[in-house]
Design a protein around this motif. Structure first.
Motif, PDB file in Angstrom:
ATOM      1  N   PHE A 106       0.839  -1.192   0.000  1.00 19.08           N
ATOM      2  CA  PHE A 106       0.000   0.000   0.000  1.00 19.08           C
ATOM      3  C   PHE A 106       0.885   1.257   0.000  1.00 19.08           C
ATOM      4  O   PHE A 106       0.674   2.199  -0.768  1.00 19.08           O
ATOM      5  CB  PHE A 106      -0.902  -0.045   1.239  1.00 19.08           C
ATOM      6  N   CYS A 107       1.904   1.245   0.850  1.00 15.29           N
ATOM      7  CA  CYS A 107       2.819   2.385   0.940  1.00 15.29           C
ATOM      8  C   CYS A 107       3.622   2.574  -0.351  1.00 15.29           C
ATOM      9  O   CYS A 107       3.818   3.708  -0.797  1.00 15.29           O
ATOM     10  CB  CYS A 107       3.780   2.210   2.106  1.00 15.29           C
ATOM     11  N   ALA A 108       4.064   1.471  -0.926  1.00 18.59           N
ATOM     12  CA  ALA A 108       4.822   1.568  -2.182  1.00 18.59           C
ATOM     13  C   ALA A 108       3.976   2.264  -3.239  1.00 18.59           C
ATOM     14  O   ALA A 108       4.461   3.131  -3.972  1.00 18.59           O
ATOM     15  CB  ALA A 108       5.255   0.189  -2.654  1.00 18.59           C
ATOM     16  N   GLU A 109       2.684   1.908  -3.271  1.00 18.09           N
ATOM     17  CA  GLU A 109       1.806   2.526  -4.269  1.00 18.09           C
ATOM     18  C   GLU A 109       1.580   4.008  -4.012  1.00 18.09           C
ATOM     19  O   GLU A 109       1.270   4.757  -4.922  1.00 18.09           O
ATOM     20  CB  GLU A 109       0.472   1.787  -4.320  1.00 18.09           C
ATOM     21  N   LEU A 110       1.721   4.420  -2.761  1.00 17.87           N
ATOM     22  CA  LEU A 110       1.619   5.846  -2.449  1.00 17.87           C
ATOM     23  C   LEU A 110       2.909   6.570  -2.838  1.00 17.87           C
ATOM     24  O   LEU A 110       2.877   7.699  -3.336  1.00 17.87           O
ATOM     25  CB  LEU A 110       1.374   6.054  -0.951  1.00 17.87           C
ATOM     26  N   TYR A 111       4.031   5.922  -2.583  1.00 19.25           N
ATOM     27  CA  TYR A 111       5.321   6.579  -2.817  1.00 19.25           C
ATOM     28  C   TYR A 111       5.716   6.620  -4.294  1.00 19.25           C
ATOM     29  O   TYR A 111       6.412   7.559  -4.717  1.00 19.25           O
ATOM     30  CB  TYR A 111       6.435   5.900  -2.003  1.00 19.25           C
ATOM     31  N   ILE A 112       5.289   5.617  -5.071  1.00 21.76           N
ATOM     32  CA  ILE A 112       5.706   5.580  -6.479  1.00 21.76           C
ATOM     33  C   ILE A 112       5.339   6.868  -7.239  1.00 21.76           C
ATOM     34  O   ILE A 112       6.215   7.506  -7.824  1.00 21.76           O
ATOM     35  CB  ILE A 112       5.183   4.305  -7.196  1.00 21.76           C
ATOM     36  N   PRO A 113       4.041   7.286  -7.214  1.00 23.09           N
ATOM     37  CA  PRO A 113       3.724   8.541  -7.932  1.00 23.09           C
ATOM     38  C   PRO A 113       4.393   9.785  -7.350  1.00 23.09           C
ATOM     39  O   PRO A 113       4.683  10.738  -8.075  1.00 23.09           O
ATOM     40  CB  PRO A 113       2.201   8.643  -7.839  1.00 23.09           C
ATOM     41  N   VAL A 114       4.659   9.761  -6.046  1.00 21.54           N
ATOM     42  CA  VAL A 114       5.344  10.896  -5.408  1.00 21.54           C
ATOM     43  C   VAL A 114       6.757  11.033  -5.977  1.00 21.54           C
ATOM     44  O   VAL A 114       7.208  12.121  -6.355  1.00 21.54           O
ATOM     45  CB  VAL A 114       5.396  10.709  -3.868  1.00 21.54           C
ATOM     46  N   VAL A 115       7.442   9.885  -6.057  1.00 21.44           N
ATOM     47  CA  VAL A 115       8.826   9.866  -6.521  1.00 21.44           C
ATOM     48  C   VAL A 115       8.911  10.083  -8.038  1.00 21.44           C
ATOM     49  O   VAL A 115       9.816  10.753  -8.536  1.00 21.44           O
ATOM     50  CB  VAL A 115       9.483   8.513  -6.125  1.00 21.44           C
ATOM     51  N   LYS A 116       7.923   9.518  -8.746  1.00 23.13           N
ATOM     52  CA  LYS A 116       7.977   9.606 -10.216  1.00 23.13           C
ATOM     53  C   LYS A 116       7.443  10.920 -10.760  1.00 23.13           C
ATOM     54  O   LYS A 116       7.956  11.434 -11.748  1.00 23.13           O
ATOM     55  CB  LYS A 116       7.136   8.470 -10.818  1.00 23.13           C
ATOM     56  N   TYR A 117       6.374  11.437 -10.140  1.00 22.73           N
ATOM     57  CA  TYR A 117       5.715  12.611 -10.712  1.00 22.73           C
ATOM     58  C   TYR A 117       5.674  13.830  -9.794  1.00 22.73           C
ATOM     59  O   TYR A 117       6.190  14.886 -10.165  1.00 22.73           O
ATOM     60  CB  TYR A 117       4.287  12.246 -11.142  1.00 22.73           C
TER      61      TYR A 117
END
Ligand SMILES: *[C@@H]1O[C@H](CO)[C@@H](O)[C@H](O)[C@H]1NC(C)=O
Length: 184
Positions: A106-117
């Motif tokens: 769940f956390c990875a899915e929150l962090y991915i767009p933060v880091v990518k976009y």
């Protein structure tokens, strides 16, 4: 008379040394000047000690203006969030606890767009002087860190508390610097 001549040449040597020092070591001198800008800027953020240490640890903070400091801070948040995401992905591979794995995913899915976009877009916005827009991306990063941490409030104890806190605090600091730019 001899002593006076000596004095003159001594002061000339001192002057020459100072000039030479200034021309060969501008970053050292300007870093001191910027120490003031950093202190003054960080005082107006919610975590001034974290702000100062975070900015001073980056050589790009010397010899720059408030906008430059904002950019350094946004990039620090990005570095921190990226490191957190890598850490989460490492834990997902290791864990055998299903509940923990779910929370981590769940956390990875929150962090991915933060880091990518969100954060790269925020950095780009700062470079282009669009500080209000940059604030969206930054507050997104802080919010996702808080949301991630809340996911663990069950039996699975959070292994991310310190990291989430750093991302959240650094985001708050970056947002406070952007506010100064918006007011200024
Ligand atoms: C994240 O931020 C904390 C606090 O400033 C710092 O100690 C840590 O080194 C940072 N990590 C990265 C990868 O920037």
């Amino acid at each position: 008379m001899k002593n006076l001549a000596c004095l003159f040449s001594l002061s000339e040597i001192v002057l020459l040394t100072v000039l030479l020092f200034e021309s060969t070591q501008p970053s050292v001198l300007r870093r001191d000047e910027n120490g003031d800008l950093i202190d003054q800027t960080c005082k107006q953020t919610p975590y001034s000690d974290l702000c100062v240490s975070s900015l001073k640890s980056n050589p790009q903070s010397s010899n720059t203006d408030l906008k430059g400091l904002a950019l350094v801070m946004v990039n620090n948040v990005l570095a921190n969030a990226t490191e957190t995401l890598n850490y989460i992905e490492g834990l997902i591979k290791q864990t055998t606890d299903q509940q923990l794995e779910q929370a981590l995913a769940f956390c990875a899915e929150l962090y991915i767009p933060v880091v990518k976009y969100s954060l790269p877009e925020a950095a780009d916005a700062v470079s282009h002087g669009r500080f209000g827009f940059a604030n969206y991306g930054i507050s997104d990063a802080g919010n996702e860190a808080v949301t991630c941490e809340k996911k663990f409030s069950g039996s699975a104890k959070s292994p991310l508390t310190d990291r989430n806190k750093f991302v959240q605090k650094l985001s708050d600091v970056a947002a406070a610097i952007l506010d100064q730019l918006l007011k200024g």
